[in-house]
Design a protein around this motif. Sequence first.
Motif, PDB file in Angstrom:
ATOM      1  N   THR A   6       0.859  -1.169   0.000  1.00  0.00           N
ATOM      2  CA  THR A   6       0.000   0.000   0.000  1.00  0.00           C
ATOM      3  C   THR A   6       0.896   1.220   0.000  1.00  0.00           C
ATOM      4  OG1 THR A   6      -1.668   1.212   1.269  1.00  0.00           O
ATOM      5  CG2 THR A   6      -0.109  -0.095   2.527  1.00  0.00           C
ATOM      6  N   ASP A   7       0.333   2.358  -0.313  1.00  0.00           N
ATOM      7  CA  ASP A   7       1.116   3.585  -0.267  1.00  0.00           C
ATOM      8  C   ASP A   7       1.019   4.256   1.103  1.00  0.00           C
ATOM      9  OD1 ASP A   7      -1.487   4.445  -0.345  1.00  0.00           O
ATOM     10  OD2 ASP A   7      -1.230   5.796  -2.053  1.00  0.00           O
ATOM     11  N   LYS A   8       0.393   3.588   2.059  1.00  0.00           N
ATOM     12  CA  LYS A   8       0.232   4.171   3.388  1.00  0.00           C
ATOM     13  C   LYS A   8       1.502   4.043   4.211  1.00  0.00           C
ATOM     14  CE  LYS A   8      -4.753   3.484   3.697  1.00  0.00           C
ATOM     15  NZ  LYS A   8      -5.864   2.867   4.464  1.00  0.00           N
ATOM     16  N   SER A   9       1.673   5.000   5.138  1.00  0.00           N
ATOM     17  CA  SER A   9       2.871   4.983   5.962  1.00  0.00           C
ATOM     18  C   SER A   9       2.521   5.341   7.400  1.00  0.00           C
ATOM     19  CB  SER A   9       3.910   5.976   5.431  1.00  0.00           C
ATOM     20  OG  SER A   9       3.389   7.303   5.458  1.00  0.00           O
ATOM     21  N   ALA A  10       3.303   4.784   8.328  1.00  0.00           N
ATOM     22  CA  ALA A  10       3.091   5.011   9.759  1.00  0.00           C
ATOM     23  C   ALA A  10       4.403   5.370  10.424  1.00  0.00           C
ATOM     24  CB  ALA A  10       2.501   3.763  10.418  1.00  0.00           C
ATOM     25  N   LEU A  11       4.294   6.198  11.444  1.00  0.00           N
ATOM     26  CA  LEU A  11       5.417   6.540  12.312  1.00  0.00           C
ATOM     27  C   LEU A  11       5.034   6.078  13.708  1.00  0.00           C
ATOM     28  CD1 LEU A  11       8.076   7.971  13.047  1.00  0.00           C
ATOM     29  CD2 LEU A  11       6.806  10.144  13.052  1.00  0.00           C
ATOM     30  N   VAL A  12       5.757   5.080  14.232  1.00  0.00           N
ATOM     31  CA  VAL A  12       5.405   4.449  15.500  1.00  0.00           C
ATOM     32  C   VAL A  12       6.525   4.683  16.508  1.00  0.00           C
ATOM     33  CG1 VAL A  12       4.776   2.301  16.653  1.00  0.00           C
ATOM     34  CG2 VAL A  12       4.070   2.689  14.274  1.00  0.00           C
ATOM     35  N   PHE A  13       6.153   5.269  17.633  1.00  0.00           N
ATOM     36  CA  PHE A  13       7.122   5.546  18.694  1.00  0.00           C
ATOM     37  C   PHE A  13       7.030   4.478  19.778  1.00  0.00           C
ATOM     38  CE2 PHE A  13       6.627   9.582  16.666  1.00  0.00           C
ATOM     39  CZ  PHE A  13       7.852  10.217  16.803  1.00  0.00           C
ATOM     40  N   GLY A  14       8.198   4.005  20.233  1.00  0.00           N
ATOM     41  CA  GLY A  14       8.244   3.008  21.294  1.00  0.00           C
ATOM     42  C   GLY A  14       7.969   1.616  20.772  1.00  0.00           C
ATOM     43  N   ALA A  15       8.827   1.141  19.871  1.00  0.00           N
ATOM     44  CA  ALA A  15       8.511  -0.079  19.125  1.00  0.00           C
ATOM     45  C   ALA A  15       9.582  -1.159  19.223  1.00  0.00           C
ATOM     46  CB  ALA A  15       8.278   0.274  17.652  1.00  0.00           C
ATOM     47  N   SER A  16      10.445  -1.098  20.214  1.00  0.00           N
ATOM     48  CA  SER A  16      11.537  -2.066  20.277  1.00  0.00           C
ATOM     49  C   SER A  16      11.099  -3.433  20.772  1.00  0.00           C
ATOM     50  CB  SER A  16      12.662  -1.535  21.172  1.00  0.00           C
ATOM     51  OG  SER A  16      12.184  -1.337  22.495  1.00  0.00           O
ATOM     52  N   ARG A  17       9.932  -3.484  21.466  1.00  0.00           N
ATOM     53  CA  ARG A  17       9.462  -4.766  22.010  1.00  0.00           C
ATOM     54  C   ARG A  17       7.968  -4.667  22.312  1.00  0.00           C
ATOM     55  NH1 ARG A  17       9.562  -4.123  27.798  1.00  0.00           N
ATOM     56  NH2 ARG A  17      10.531  -2.128  28.373  1.00  0.00           N
ATOM     57  N   GLY A  18       7.407  -5.780  22.763  1.00  0.00           N
ATOM     58  CA  GLY A  18       6.036  -5.785  23.247  1.00  0.00           C
ATOM     59  C   GLY A  18       5.017  -5.297  22.230  1.00  0.00           C
ATOM     60  N   LEU A  19       4.084  -4.480  22.724  1.00  0.00           N
ATOM     61  CA  LEU A  19       2.982  -4.014  21.884  1.00  0.00           C
ATOM     62  C   LEU A  19       3.464  -3.159  20.717  1.00  0.00           C
ATOM     63  CD1 LEU A  19       0.345  -3.048  24.610  1.00  0.00           C
ATOM     64  CD2 LEU A  19       0.530  -5.185  23.326  1.00  0.00           C
ATOM     65  N   GLY A  20       4.466  -2.320  20.965  1.00  0.00           N
ATOM     66  CA  GLY A  20       4.971  -1.463  19.903  1.00  0.00           C
ATOM     67  C   GLY A  20       5.570  -2.252  18.759  1.00  0.00           C
ATOM     68  N   LEU A  21       6.369  -3.251  19.097  1.00  0.00           N
ATOM     69  CA  LEU A  21       6.974  -4.102  18.071  1.00  0.00           C
ATOM     70  C   LEU A  21       5.891  -4.855  17.305  1.00  0.00           C
ATOM     71  CD1 LEU A  21       9.501  -5.314  16.749  1.00  0.00           C
ATOM     72  CD2 LEU A  21       9.539  -7.013  18.599  1.00  0.00           C
ATOM     73  N   ALA A  22       4.885  -5.342  18.029  1.00  0.00           N
ATOM     74  CA  ALA A  22       3.789  -6.057  17.369  1.00  0.00           C
ATOM     75  C   ALA A  22       2.994  -5.145  16.441  1.00  0.00           C
ATOM     76  CB  ALA A  22       2.871  -6.678  18.424  1.00  0.00           C
ATOM     77  N   LEU A  23       2.809  -3.891  16.834  1.00  0.00           N
ATOM     78  CA  LEU A  23       2.139  -2.931  15.957  1.00  0.00           C
ATOM     79  C   LEU A  23       2.893  -2.767  14.645  1.00  0.00           C
ATOM     80  CD1 LEU A  23       1.010   0.047  18.223  1.00  0.00           C
ATOM     81  CD2 LEU A  23      -0.453  -1.266  16.683  1.00  0.00           C
ATOM     82  N   VAL A  24       4.195  -2.595  14.744  1.00  0.00           N
ATOM     83  CA  VAL A  24       5.010  -2.422  13.538  1.00  0.00           C
ATOM     84  C   VAL A  24       4.906  -3.654  12.650  1.00  0.00           C
ATOM     85  CG1 VAL A  24       7.357  -2.171  12.677  1.00  0.00           C
ATOM     86  CG2 VAL A  24       6.595  -0.794  14.626  1.00  0.00           C
TER      87      VAL A  24
END
Length: 233
Positions: A6-24
């Motif tokens: 897709t052409d969509k993009s996200a900027l995710v803060f706090g993504a090294s583990r846990g919920l943040g990593l799963a979001l990415v």
Amino acid sequence: MTDRTTDKSALVFGASRGLGLALVAEYLDRGWRVTATARGTARTGLHDLADSSGGRLTVEEVDITVPEQVAALRERVGDQAFDLVFVNAAITLGNLPVGEVSTESFTKVMITNALSPMRVVEAFQDVVPPTGTIGVMSSRQGSVSFNTNGGHEIYRASKSALNQLMRSFAARHADDPRTLLLMCPGWVRTGLGGPDALLSIDESIPLVVDTIEKQAGHGGLQYLDRNGQALPW
């Protein structure tokens, strides 16, 4: 990882583990391009994910509790636009009555869980187009109405403060068409949630992302659980 793009993009803060990593990982699986942050220089699961992303994941080093690092990333981002900016940040320093909590611990939890996420929202709001979404990971424990059992008092207070600050942000931008979300993922088995939590990450995060996507373009602020149900403030 799927072949969906897709052409969509996200900027995710706090993504090294846990919920943040799963979001990415979930957004990559749905074909998005993602820029995600981790604290420090140590290699994390986020870096491993970047290696297998085919160039669709960029890892940035940011500690959101350090304003200078947030400002430096904002400068590096420049005029890039993101359909979603999402801030995932939370710590808990034990389950003590407020009278037994040190000033240092109280301050650290409030800065990490409430003040710093909102500083990120303030700094990066202009990279989100009018059709985009700004989201922050909140918690059911941030609901004052739901607090009938007590416990985890400082964590609860920090999430309530986050909710209130996000509501103030929304009030200051009442004519802004962007969607604002406070998301509750449920009680999830992570380092923060602990081994006795009710949900696995796979039972939570795909539903969180489904809800975020369904709310895109609706505008206004909502406080929602992973199933898209409104939570009482």
